[in-house]
Design a protein around this motif. Structure first.
Motif, PDB file in Angstrom:
ATOM      1  N   ASP A  46       0.900  -1.227   0.014  1.00  0.00           N
ATOM      2  CA  ASP A  46       0.026  -0.070   0.072  1.00  0.00           C
ATOM      3  C   ASP A  46       1.049   1.334   0.129  1.00  0.00           C
ATOM      4  O   ASP A  46       0.700   2.385  -0.721  1.00  0.00           O
ATOM      5  N   GLY A  47       1.851   1.308   0.524  1.00  0.00           N
ATOM      6  CA  GLY A  47       2.979   2.303   0.834  1.00  0.00           C
ATOM      7  C   GLY A  47       3.467   2.575  -0.517  1.00  0.00           C
ATOM      8  O   GLY A  47       3.743   3.771  -0.958  1.00  0.00           O
ATOM      9  N   MET A  48       3.901   1.426  -1.321  1.00  0.00           N
ATOM     10  CA  MET A  48       4.519   1.634  -2.463  1.00  0.00           C
ATOM     11  C   MET A  48       3.746   2.185  -3.442  1.00  0.00           C
ATOM     12  O   MET A  48       3.783   3.226  -4.556  1.00  0.00           O
ATOM     13  N   LEU A  49       2.369   1.805  -3.439  1.00  0.00           N
ATOM     14  CA  LEU A  49       1.291   2.439  -4.429  1.00  0.00           C
ATOM     15  C   LEU A  49       0.839   3.800  -4.207  1.00  0.00           C
ATOM     16  O   LEU A  49       0.600   4.689  -5.016  1.00  0.00           O
ATOM     17  N   ASP A  50       0.910   4.060  -2.833  1.00  0.00           N
ATOM     18  CA  ASP A  50       0.515   5.403  -2.291  1.00  0.00           C
ATOM     19  C   ASP A  50       1.933   6.482  -2.915  1.00  0.00           C
ATOM     20  O   ASP A  50       1.481   7.327  -3.466  1.00  0.00           O
ATOM     21  N   ALA A  51       2.968   6.076  -2.703  1.00  0.00           N
ATOM     22  CA  ALA A  51       3.896   6.900  -3.424  1.00  0.00           C
ATOM     23  C   ALA A  51       4.065   7.044  -4.781  1.00  0.00           C
ATOM     24  O   ALA A  51       4.265   8.093  -5.279  1.00  0.00           O
ATOM     25  N   THR A  52       3.596   6.066  -5.500  1.00  0.00           N
ATOM     26  CA  THR A  52       3.393   5.885  -6.816  1.00  0.00           C
ATOM     27  C   THR A  52       2.554   6.977  -7.349  1.00  0.00           C
ATOM     28  O   THR A  52       2.701   7.834  -8.216  1.00  0.00           O
ATOM     29  N   MET A  53       1.160   6.993  -6.773  1.00  0.00           N
ATOM     30  CA  MET A  53       0.186   7.633  -6.964  1.00  0.00           C
ATOM     31  C   MET A  53       0.570   9.213  -6.703  1.00  0.00           C
ATOM     32  O   MET A  53       0.044  10.133  -7.485  1.00  0.00           O
ATOM     33  N   LYS A  54       1.424   9.514  -5.572  1.00  0.00           N
ATOM     34  CA  LYS A  54       1.611  10.781  -5.219  1.00  0.00           C
ATOM     35  C   LYS A  54       2.716  11.281  -6.274  1.00  0.00           C
ATOM     36  O   LYS A  54       2.719  12.777  -6.295  1.00  0.00           O
TER      37      LYS A  54
END
Length: 193
Positions: A46-54
């Protein structure tokens, strides 16, 4: 940073260990893979995907895709609801690739299909992450865990940037002045990153 050539769809799978140190992405630094649970792996993803979207500007509207689990692995997905025109897909893929390279991810492969491009990367601790373009140009981001300790996996806690659909998720339906534009990005314009 190599220029991105349009890339098709699959999921990247990876290997083991979990001691990532990237801000906003770690769960249990210094834990051995055998003690990392599927839930902890899902939180890391989830953190990896959050960082990508940001890292994407302007922001995309997205919904949670299905979370799937195997005997010792978990996959999290985010499905983009913003309509991304053919003319802007390369820009978005390039932005994603550059953000992953800045985070220290290794680009494992690029599928340069014109219709169904994709990029597959892996972290230093064995997590896979990918972006693929599917039907009607819909972007899907996936994060895959290495083999970890079996456990229950809760639903993602992040709120989608837009409606949270039940499955099946519809095709992209959100227009954006930048991403949905059919105009090519002018040569010499500032590169978005």
């Amino acid at each position: 940073m190599a220029p991105l050539i349009a890339v098709a769809a699959c999921l990247a799978a990876s290997a083991c260990s979990m001691n990532g140190k990237t801000s906003g992405e770690t769960v249990g630094e210094q834990k051995k893979a055998t003690s990392v649970t599927m839930q902890e792996a899902a939180e890391r993803q989830d953190g990896m995907l959050d960082a990508t979207m940001k890292a994407i500007a302007p922001a995309l509207h997205w919904a949670h895709g299905a979370t799937t689990t195997g005997n010792c692995d978990v996959t999290r997905r985010r499905v983009v609801m913003t309509i991304v025109s053919e003319e802007r897909r390369g820009n978005l893929l390039g932005m994603v690739q550059r953000s992953w390279e800045k985070r220290g991810y290794t680009i494992k492969s690029v599928n340069n299909s014109h219709k169904f491009p994709a990029i597959f990367a892996v972290t230093s601790d064995g997590f896979g992450i990918s972006v693929s373009v599917g039907g009607e140009g819909q972007f899907t981001f996936s994060a895959d865990s290495p083999c970890v300790k079996k456990s229950e996996v809760a639903a993602p806690s992040a709120s989608p940037n837009g409606p949270d659909y039940n499955h099946p998720i519809p095709r992209p339906n959100v227009n954006d002045p930048f991403w949905s534009s059919n105009e090519p990005i002018p040569t010499g314009s500032p590169r978005r990153s």
